[in-house]
Design a protein around this motif. Structure first.
Motif, mmCIF file in Angstrom:
data_model
loop_
_atom_site.group_PDB
_atom_site.id
_atom_site.type_symbol
_atom_site.label_atom_id
_atom_site.label_comp_id
_atom_site.label_asym_id
_atom_site.label_seq_id
_atom_site.Cartn_x
_atom_site.Cartn_y
_atom_site.Cartn_z
ATOM 1 N N VAL A 185 -4.770 -69.411 13.137
ATOM 2 C CA VAL A 185 -4.488 -68.720 11.874
ATOM 3 C C VAL A 185 -4.038 -67.320 12.252
ATOM 4 N N ASN A 186 -2.874 -66.902 11.784
ATOM 5 C CA ASN A 186 -2.368 -65.576 12.159
ATOM 6 C C ASN A 186 -3.398 -64.507 11.791
ATOM 7 N N PRO A 187 -4.001 -63.810 12.763
ATOM 8 C CA PRO A 187 -5.017 -62.806 12.429
ATOM 9 C C PRO A 187 -4.450 -61.617 11.659
ATOM 10 N N SER A 188 -3.165 -61.347 11.842
ATOM 11 C CA SER A 188 -2.472 -60.289 11.112
ATOM 12 C C SER A 188 -1.027 -60.741 10.927
ATOM 13 N N PRO A 189 -0.267 -60.087 10.060
ATOM 14 C CA PRO A 189 1.050 -60.616 9.697
ATOM 15 C C PRO A 189 1.991 -60.858 10.867
ATOM 16 N N ASN A 190 1.900 -60.057 11.920
ATOM 17 C CA ASN A 190 2.837 -60.187 13.036
ATOM 18 C C ASN A 190 2.244 -60.852 14.271
ATOM 19 N N MET A 191 0.984 -61.306 14.179
ATOM 20 C CA MET A 191 0.359 -61.994 15.302
ATOM 21 C C MET A 191 0.501 -63.500 15.035
ATOM 22 N N ARG A 192 1.675 -64.038 15.384
ATOM 23 C CA ARG A 192 2.058 -65.354 14.860
ATOM 24 C C ARG A 192 1.855 -66.509 15.818
ATOM 25 N N GLY A 193 1.148 -66.288 16.872
ATOM 26 C CA GLY A 193 0.882 -67.378 17.796
ATOM 27 C C GLY A 193 0.287 -66.855 19.081
ATOM 28 N N LEU A 194 -0.093 -67.783 19.950
ATOM 29 C CA LEU A 194 -0.745 -67.403 21.196
ATOM 30 C C LEU A 194 0.184 -66.619 22.120
ATOM 31 N N THR A 195 1.469 -66.932 22.114
ATOM 32 C CA THR A 195 2.403 -66.181 22.968
ATOM 33 C C THR A 195 2.414 -64.714 22.582
ATOM 34 N N ALA A 196 2.482 -64.444 21.274
ATOM 35 C CA ALA A 196 2.445 -63.048 20.808
ATOM 36 C C ALA A 196 1.141 -62.378 21.223
ATOM 37 N N ALA A 197 0.030 -63.124 21.105
ATOM 38 C CA ALA A 197 -1.269 -62.556 21.470
ATOM 39 C C ALA A 197 -1.346 -62.227 22.954
ATOM 40 N N LEU A 198 -0.782 -63.106 23.798
ATOM 41 C CA LEU A 198 -0.788 -62.854 25.235
ATOM 42 C C LEU A 198 0.055 -61.641 25.604
ATOM 43 N N LEU A 199 1.155 -61.444 24.910
ATOM 44 C CA LEU A 199 2.038 -60.313 25.191
ATOM 45 C C LEU A 199 1.503 -59.001 24.620
ATOM 46 N N TYR A 200 0.691 -59.101 23.584
ATOM 47 C CA TYR A 200 0.316 -57.927 22.796
ATOM 48 C C TYR A 200 -0.338 -56.793 23.590
ATOM 49 N N PRO A 201 -1.276 -57.033 24.515
ATOM 50 C CA PRO A 201 -1.879 -55.893 25.235
ATOM 51 C C PRO A 201 -0.854 -55.033 25.958
ATOM 52 N N GLY A 202 0.248 -55.631 26.414
ATOM 53 C CA GLY A 202 1.282 -54.847 27.098
ATOM 54 C C GLY A 202 2.340 -54.323 26.154
ATOM 55 N N VAL A 203 2.931 -55.221 25.363
ATOM 56 C CA VAL A 203 4.028 -54.822 24.469
ATOM 57 C C VAL A 203 3.526 -53.945 23.338
ATOM 58 N N GLY A 204 2.320 -54.237 22.844
ATOM 59 C CA GLY A 204 1.771 -53.446 21.745
ATOM 60 C C GLY A 204 1.616 -51.976 22.081
#
Length: 782
Positions: A619-638
Motif C-alpha cells: 500500500v503506497n505509504p505516501s503519494p509518491n512512494m509507489r512501490g518497493l523500487t521507489a522505497a529502495l532508491l529513496y534513502p539516496g535519491v530522496g
C-alpha cells in the motif's frame, strides 16, 4: 588419538542409526564428510577443558543432518561419586526441560493437527475451574510461548499431597503479569499443557507421546519413568534423601507428580534424540536406510511449531526457544531458522533447517554437587562445530533477487489474532493512516471501533493525512466519515498531541507503515507522540510492521548532534535498518522517557527480507512512494529533493528519475555510469513533471535502474549524483540546500569541496559502528 580416526569411527552408518560404522577413514565417501577435520579438533578441546574446569563430569556430543548422524562421541565420566564410571554414547540422560518441546509441545501439536485442539483455545474451555483470578483468557499459545502471565514455579508445597491437590493449587494461582504481555519462562505453563493432553486424549503425556511420537520413530530408549535396564545406564545427578538420583527425575515438582509431567521427566539417549531431530529436519518425516519412512507430523505442523513468535524479550517457537535470554547455548552461527531448547540437568538440542543440521549435547552437569555451569560452553561448542562445516554449494540466485515469500503477520495481525486483549478495557487514541490495515485489508479503525472490549476515542493523522493522499505543507483536522470520530492532524498547527486532544484516552496506539529512512516523517510523528504520552502519563503501544527495505543494511551519514528536526528526529543514520517498534524502544531508552511502552511485534519476518518476501500487500505509504523500487532508491535519491532538482514527483516514476531543465541527460548518465556503482545503471531521460518542482517544464536527467538488488545500495547513488552535479553544474545546482536532509556537515563540505565519491562514502561511515552497537539492544528480529 588421531582425529581422523576418532572422527570416522564415530560416524554412524547410513544403514542403521543406532549402529556405529566400522569403516576405515579411506572407505568413507568424501561427500559424507561435511566438516574440516582440523577445525573440528576444537570441539574436543572445548569439551575436555570444560570437564577439567568442573562444568560437568562428562558428556555426549552428537550432531548430524536429516539423513544421518555425523558425529557421536562420549567424553569424561557419567559418575564420579562414589566411584568413577566412564561416560558412554548410550548413556541415558534426564532431559529436564527438553521434555517441554520433545514430549509435551510435540504432543500438543499432534493433537492440533488431529483436530482436537486449536492454538487459540482457552484453558477454561477444558477446565472451567482454572478461570479464576484473571486466568480465563489464557490460551494454549500463551502457554507454549510463555506469555500466559503465570508464575515460573508455584511453591513445592503445593505438590506434596499428590497430583490432584497440585492441580487444585494451580487453578487457584493468581497472575504475575497480564495475559499475553510479558515473556516469563514457566514450568507451570507446561504442567497445564500436559493436563490438557490428558483431558483431550484420555492418555497422560507419557502414554500419548509413546503412542504417537516415540514408538513410530522407534525411539526405544525414550520415555518417562524408565525401566530397570535403562535406569542402570542412566547418568546420576544429585542426591535425594541420601541416595543418588539415577533414572529418576531430578526436578522436584515432576518427582512429586509421580515422574510424569509436562515440564520435566523425559529420559533419552543421544541416538534416540537424533531420530527426533532428523524427523523435525524432514518436516515431520523420518527416513533412514533400511527402514520404512514414517510421517510423524504434517509438514505444516512443523512449520507452525518452529517459526518465530515474537515475545516481550525476543522470539520463541511453540514450546521451542529461538532467541531469548535463555539462548546462550545456541551459539552465534546458527541461522535465523534455528530452534532449540536446554534442560536444567545439562542437556541441549538445537535444530537448524537452513543448514540441515542438528546438535545434541547431553551431560549430567549437576553431578555430584549441583554446581556445573554449562550453557556458555555449549554455545562455544556449537560455534566450533558450525565453524568447521565445509561451505555448501553457492546458490545461483540471490535471495533479494528471488523473493521467497513467507507468511508475515504485522503487529496489527498479531493483535487481532490475540483477540485485541492487549487493548481490552483501554480508551484508545489511534495514530494511523491508510496503511493501518490487517492482512485482509480491513482498516484498523474499523477493527478497533467494532470491538466490544476496546474504546476507540479519537484519531490522529501524520503527514499526507488520514487517507495518505495529500502532498501539501499542512494537513487540517477532519472527521472520519465512517465512525464519526475526530481526526486531529499532527502535520498542521501542531506536530505533537496536546493535552486537550488526549483528555479522553489512556492509551496511544501507533500503526503506520514506515519506509526505513531517517527523513521519512512517520517515525518523527511517533517520537512526538511518545513524548506526549510520557508527559500525560499514557500507555504507548506500537503495532510493528516490517522495514520494507530490510532490517540489515545500514548506511550513513549519521545525523550531527544538535541538527535534529522533524525530518531528522533522532541520532540515526540515513538508512537505519530498524522497524518502527525497534526505534520506539531506542527512543524510550535514549530520550529517557518514563513511558509504559509496549511493542506488539511482527511474526514471521526476518531482517534480511524485503517487502515483496513478506506476502503482505503493498500500500503506497505516501503519494509518491509507489512501490518497493521507489522505497529502495529513496534513502539516496530522496536526499536530493530539497535542492533545485526534480526527483520525479509529478511523474509516474518518482525517485526512479532525477533531472532539471539545466541538465544534459546524456552527459550526466555518462559520468554516473563511469563511476561503476554496483547493482545500478543510469540512462538519459527526458520528462515533464505534471506537478511539484518544475511543473510543466521539460527536464533532462537520468533514469536509475536497479540491476542487482542483492548488491544495490541507495546511498552511493544519491551521493554519486550529488558529487557529479557539483562537478558538471557548479553554477546551476543549489548545493547549499543539500545539507537539510543529509544532516552531516563533514560529508556536506566534502561534496561542496569537490571530493570524490569514494572519499565522501568513506566519510559517511563515521559513527556507524557505534550506531550498530547502540541499536543491538533494541532489535526485536534476527
Amino acid at each position: 588419538m588421531n582425529l581422523q580416526i576418532f572422527f570416522c569411527s564415530f560416524l554412524v552408518s547410513i544403514i542403521g542409526w543406532a549402529e556405529l560404522a566400522a569403516q576405515t577413514p579411506q572407505e568413507l565417501p568424501t561427500e559424507q564428510v561435511r566438516f574440516d577435520e582440523k577445525k573440528l579438533q576444537r570441539v574436543e578441546e572445548l569439551v575436555l577443558q570444560g570437564i577439567q574446569d568442573g562444568k560437568m563430569p562428562g558428556c555426549v556430543v552428537c550432531f548430524g543432518s536429516r539423513e544421518e548422524i555425523l558425529y557421536l562421541r562420549a567424553f569424561g565420566n557419567k559418575q564420579v561419586q562414589p566411584e568413577p564410571i566412564a561416560m558412554t554414547v548410550d548413556t541415558v540422560f534426564d532431559l529436564a526441560s527438553l521434555t517441554k518441546p520433545v514430549a509435551t509441545g510435540t504432543s500438543i501439536m499432534k493433537l492440533v493437527e488431529q483436530g482436537h485442539l486449536r492454538l487459540g483455545s482457552k484453558v477454561v474451555d477444558f477446565f472451567p475451574e482454572f478461570g479464576v483470578n484473571g486466568k480465563d483468557k489464557i490460551t494454549l499459545q500463551d502457554l507454549l510461548i510463555h506469555q500466559s502471565g503465570l508464575t515460573p514455579d508455584n511453591s513445592l508445597k503445593d505438590y506434596l499431597e499428590g497430583p490432584d491437590i497440585a492441580w487444585k493449587k494451580i487453578c487457584e494461582l493468581r497472575l504475575v503479569d497480564p495475559v499475553g504481555t510479558t515473556f516469563k519462562y514457566s514450568d507451570v505453563n507446561f504442567i497445564v499443557l500436559a493436563k490438557i493432553i490428558e483431558k483431550v486424549s484420555g492418555q497422560n503425556v507419557h502414554q500419548f507421546s509413546q503412542a504417537h511420537l516415540f514408538q513410530p520413530l522407534q525411539m526405544k530408549e525414550t520415555g518417562y519413568v524408565p525401566g530397570e535396564p535403562l535406569r542402570l545406564r542412566a547418568a546420576p545427578t544429585e542426591q535425594r534423601d541420601g541416595k543418588w538420583i539415577r533414572g529418576e527425575v531430578h526436578d522436584p515438582r515432576a518427582h512429586e507428580l509421580e515422574g510424569i509431567a509436562g515440564h520435566a521427566g523425559l529420559f533419552s539417549t543421544a541416538a534416540d534424540l537424533a531420530r527426533y531431530a532428523s524427523m523435525m529436519l524432514g518436516q515431520g518425516r523420518f527416513q533412514s536406510a533400511g527402514e520404512s519412512a514414517v510421517q510423524v507430523l504434517n509438514e505444516r505442523t512443523v512449520q507452525v511449531m518452529t517459526r518465530g513468535y515474537s515475545v516481550s524479550s525476543g522470539q520463541r517457537g511453540l514450546s521451542w526457544d529461538r532467541r531469548t535470554g535463555y539462548s546462550s547455548n545456541r551459539g552465534d552461527l546458527l541461522s535465523d531458522s534455528a530452534f532449540g531448547h536446554g534442560g536444567f540437568t545439562g542437556t541441549v538440542l538445537w535444530i537448524d533447517p537452513e543448514q540441515d543440521f542438528f546438535f545434541i549435547f547431553l551431560s549430567n552437569r549437576l553431578h555430584p554437587d549441583g554446581k556445573g555451569n554449562f550453557n556458555p560452553l555449549v554455545g562455544q561448542i556449537v560455534n566450533a562445530v558450525v565453524g568447521a562445516m565445509r561451505p555448501a554449494p553457492r546458490k545461483e540466485a540471490s535471495l533479494k533477487n528471488t523473493p521467497v515469500t513467507s507468511e508475515v503477520l504485522t503487529g496489527l495481525d498479531v493483535l487481532e489474532r490475540d483477540g485485541f486483549r492487549q487493548l481490552a478495557g483501554r480508551r484508545i487514541g489511534l495514530i494511523t493512516n491508510h496503511t493501518g490495515r490487517n492482512v485482509e485489508g480491513v482498516a484498523i479503525v474499523k477493527l478497533l471501533h467494532d470491538h466490544p472490549e476496546v474504546k476507540l476515542q479519537v484519531l490522529f493523522s501524520p503527514e499526507h493525512g488520514f487517507e495518505g493522499k495529500l502532498d501539501t505543507a499542512r494537513v487540517d483536522d477532519e472527521r472520519d466519515q465512517k465512525t464519526g470520530l475526530q481526526i486531529f492532524s499532527l502535520y498542521g498547527e501542531t506536530r505533537r498531541p496536546t493535552k486537550a486532544m488526549c483528555e479522553s484516552v489512556d492509551t496511544l496506539v501507533f500503526d503506520i507503515q514506515d519506509i526505513g529512512t531517517r527523513f521519512y516523517t512517520y517515525i518523527s510523528t511517533m517520537g512526538e507522540c511518545m513524548k506526549a504520552a510520557n508527559e500525560f502519563n499514557l500507555r504507548f503501544v506500537v503495532l510493528d510492521r516490517p522495514n520494507p527495505i530490510d532490517g540489515v543494511e545500514v548506511a550513513g551519514p549519521m545525523l550531527d548532534p544538535g541538527n535534529e528536526s522533524f525530518v531528522a528526529f533522532h541520532s540515526l543514520p540515513v538508512r537505519h535498518g530498524m522497524t518502527s517498534g525497534e526505534i520506539a524502544r531506542m527512543l524510550k531508552a535514549e530520550l529517557k522517557l518514563q513511558l509504559d511502552l509496549q511493542v506488539i511485534a511482527c511474526e514471521g519476518w526476518s531482517r534480511e527480507q524485503l517487502y515483496d518476501a513478506t506476502g503482505l500487500v503493498w500500500v503506497n505509504p505516501s503519494p509518491n512512494m509507489r512501490g518497493l523500487t521507489a522505497a529502495l532508491l529513496y534513502p539516496g535519491v530522496g536526499l536530493l529533493e530539497t535542492t533545485n532538482l526534480s526527483v520525479g514527483r509529478g511523474t509516474d516514476t518518482p525517485f526512479e528519475i532525477v533531472g532539471a531543465p539545466w541538465i544534459n541527460g546524456r552527459q550526466l548518465a555518462a559520468e554516473l555510469n563511469r563511476l561503476g556503482i554496483v547493482g545500478t545503471s543510469f540512462a538519459p531521460v527526458e520528462f515533464t513533471p505534471a506537478s511539484s518542482k518544475f511543473a510543466d517544464q521539460l527536464c533532462q536527467g537520468v533514469r536509475i535502474t536497479i540491476t542487482d538488488r542483492s548488491r544495490f545500495k541507495p546511498l552511493p547513488v544519491g551521493l554519486a549524483v550529488a558529487t557529479t552535479l557539483c562537478k558538471l553544474y557548479p553554477n546551476d545546482w543549489q548545493v547549499e540546500h543539500f545539507h537539510k536532509l543529509l544532516g552531516n556537515r563533514v560529508c556536506f563540505e566534502a561534496v561542496v569541496n569537490g571530493k570524490s565519491l569514494d572519499e565522501v562514502l568513506e566519510l559517511s561511515q563515521a559513527g556507524l559502528s557505534d550506531f550498530l552497537r547502540r541499536r543491538e539492544a533494541f532489535l526485536l528480529y534476527r
